[in-house]
Design a protein around this motif. Sequence first.
Motif, mmCIF file in Angstrom:
data_model
loop_
_atom_site.group_PDB
_atom_site.id
_atom_site.type_symbol
_atom_site.label_atom_id
_atom_site.label_comp_id
_atom_site.label_asym_id
_atom_site.label_seq_id
_atom_site.Cartn_x
_atom_site.Cartn_y
_atom_site.Cartn_z
ATOM 1 N N UNK A 1 0.845 -1.138 -0.271
ATOM 2 C CA UNK A 1 -0.203 -0.264 0.150
ATOM 3 C C UNK A 1 1.299 1.295 -0.257
ATOM 4 N N UNK A 2 2.251 1.688 0.399
ATOM 5 C CA UNK A 2 2.764 2.812 0.593
ATOM 6 C C UNK A 2 3.353 2.341 -1.058
ATOM 7 N N UNK A 3 3.496 1.445 -1.245
ATOM 8 C CA UNK A 3 4.651 1.866 -2.728
ATOM 9 C C UNK A 3 3.327 2.439 -3.663
ATOM 10 N N UNK A 4 2.352 1.504 -3.512
ATOM 11 C CA UNK A 4 1.419 2.222 -4.432
ATOM 12 C C UNK A 4 1.190 3.445 -4.405
ATOM 13 N N UNK A 5 1.071 4.149 -2.605
ATOM 14 C CA UNK A 5 0.930 4.960 -2.789
ATOM 15 C C UNK A 5 1.874 5.975 -3.697
ATOM 16 N N UNK A 6 3.462 5.427 -3.148
ATOM 17 C CA UNK A 6 4.233 6.394 -4.404
ATOM 18 C C UNK A 6 3.582 6.543 -5.131
ATOM 19 N N UNK A 7 3.719 5.522 -5.878
ATOM 20 C CA UNK A 7 3.585 5.473 -7.448
ATOM 21 C C UNK A 7 1.785 5.786 -8.035
ATOM 22 N N UNK A 8 1.171 5.917 -6.897
ATOM 23 C CA UNK A 8 -0.247 6.799 -7.780
ATOM 24 C C UNK A 8 -0.625 7.660 -7.554
ATOM 25 N N UNK A 9 -0.119 8.662 -5.697
ATOM 26 C CA UNK A 9 -0.319 8.951 -5.421
ATOM 27 C C UNK A 9 0.398 10.563 -5.728
ATOM 28 N N UNK A 10 2.586 10.216 -5.711
ATOM 29 C CA UNK A 10 2.865 10.672 -5.795
ATOM 30 C C UNK A 10 3.279 11.309 -4.512
ATOM 31 N N UNK A 11 3.258 10.128 -3.756
ATOM 32 C CA UNK A 11 4.035 10.661 -2.046
ATOM 33 C C UNK A 11 5.356 9.811 -2.232
ATOM 34 N N UNK A 12 5.851 10.327 -0.645
ATOM 35 C CA UNK A 12 7.316 9.812 -1.052
ATOM 36 C C UNK A 12 7.346 8.773 0.735
ATOM 37 N N UNK A 13 6.424 8.094 0.841
ATOM 38 C CA UNK A 13 6.726 7.474 1.376
ATOM 39 C C UNK A 13 7.669 6.424 1.946
ATOM 40 N N UNK A 14 7.815 5.451 1.544
ATOM 41 C CA UNK A 14 9.054 4.860 0.797
ATOM 42 C C UNK A 14 10.352 5.206 0.412
ATOM 43 N N UNK A 15 11.496 5.397 1.337
ATOM 44 C CA UNK A 15 12.981 6.306 0.906
ATOM 45 C C UNK A 15 13.670 5.072 0.161
ATOM 46 N N UNK A 16 13.983 3.678 1.285
ATOM 47 C CA UNK A 16 14.553 2.738 0.260
ATOM 48 C C UNK A 16 14.641 1.383 0.947
ATOM 49 N N UNK A 17 15.347 0.395 -0.086
ATOM 50 C CA UNK A 17 14.264 -0.116 -0.239
ATOM 51 C C UNK A 17 15.093 -1.176 1.408
ATOM 52 N N UNK A 18 15.934 -0.893 2.086
ATOM 53 C CA UNK A 18 16.650 -1.081 3.426
ATOM 54 C C UNK A 18 15.733 -0.693 4.868
ATOM 55 N N UNK A 19 15.022 0.429 4.601
ATOM 56 C CA UNK A 19 13.807 1.028 5.394
ATOM 57 C C UNK A 19 12.630 0.070 5.175
ATOM 58 N N UNK A 20 12.242 -0.369 4.271
ATOM 59 C CA UNK A 20 11.438 -1.249 3.567
ATOM 60 C C UNK A 20 11.502 -2.838 4.212
ATOM 61 N N UNK A 21 12.598 -3.065 4.217
ATOM 62 C CA UNK A 21 12.979 -4.717 4.939
ATOM 63 C C UNK A 21 13.269 -4.334 6.511
ATOM 64 N N UNK A 22 13.507 -3.024 6.730
ATOM 65 C CA UNK A 22 13.412 -2.899 8.857
ATOM 66 C C UNK A 22 12.001 -3.106 8.689
ATOM 67 N N UNK A 23 11.746 -2.738 7.888
ATOM 68 C CA UNK A 23 9.625 -2.327 8.566
ATOM 69 C C UNK A 23 9.403 -4.047 8.732
ATOM 70 N N UNK A 24 9.343 -4.769 7.595
ATOM 71 C CA UNK A 24 9.123 -6.381 7.484
ATOM 72 C C UNK A 24 10.223 -7.013 8.017
ATOM 73 N N UNK A 25 10.895 -6.977 9.165
ATOM 74 C CA UNK A 25 11.535 -7.254 9.936
ATOM 75 C C UNK A 25 11.022 -7.033 11.269
ATOM 76 N N UNK A 26 10.715 -5.816 11.970
ATOM 77 C CA UNK A 26 9.899 -4.970 12.701
ATOM 78 C C UNK A 26 8.454 -6.042 12.984
#
Length: 66
Positions: A23-48
């Motif tokens: 959903x964060x990725x979709x928001x960045x792509x379709x709404x132009x937001x900048x929620x996801x900054x890099x892959x490392x942050x996303x991986x940290x979120x999934x590990x958390x």
Amino acid sequence: TLVGRLLFSFALACVVGLFWEFAELASDVFRGTHIQHNVRETMRDLIADACGAVVTLSLVSWTGRK
């Protein structure tokens, strides 16, 4: 069985976290937001998410036995 329910709950928690990242990725792509900054942050979120599920299920299992 208890182990089956715990494994199912863990998997469900991880899937919810994964769809949240989608959903964060979709928001960045379709709404132009900048929620996801890099892959490392996303991986940290999934590990958390996975660690939070393990801790929560451990506590639930532990309190259920008492």
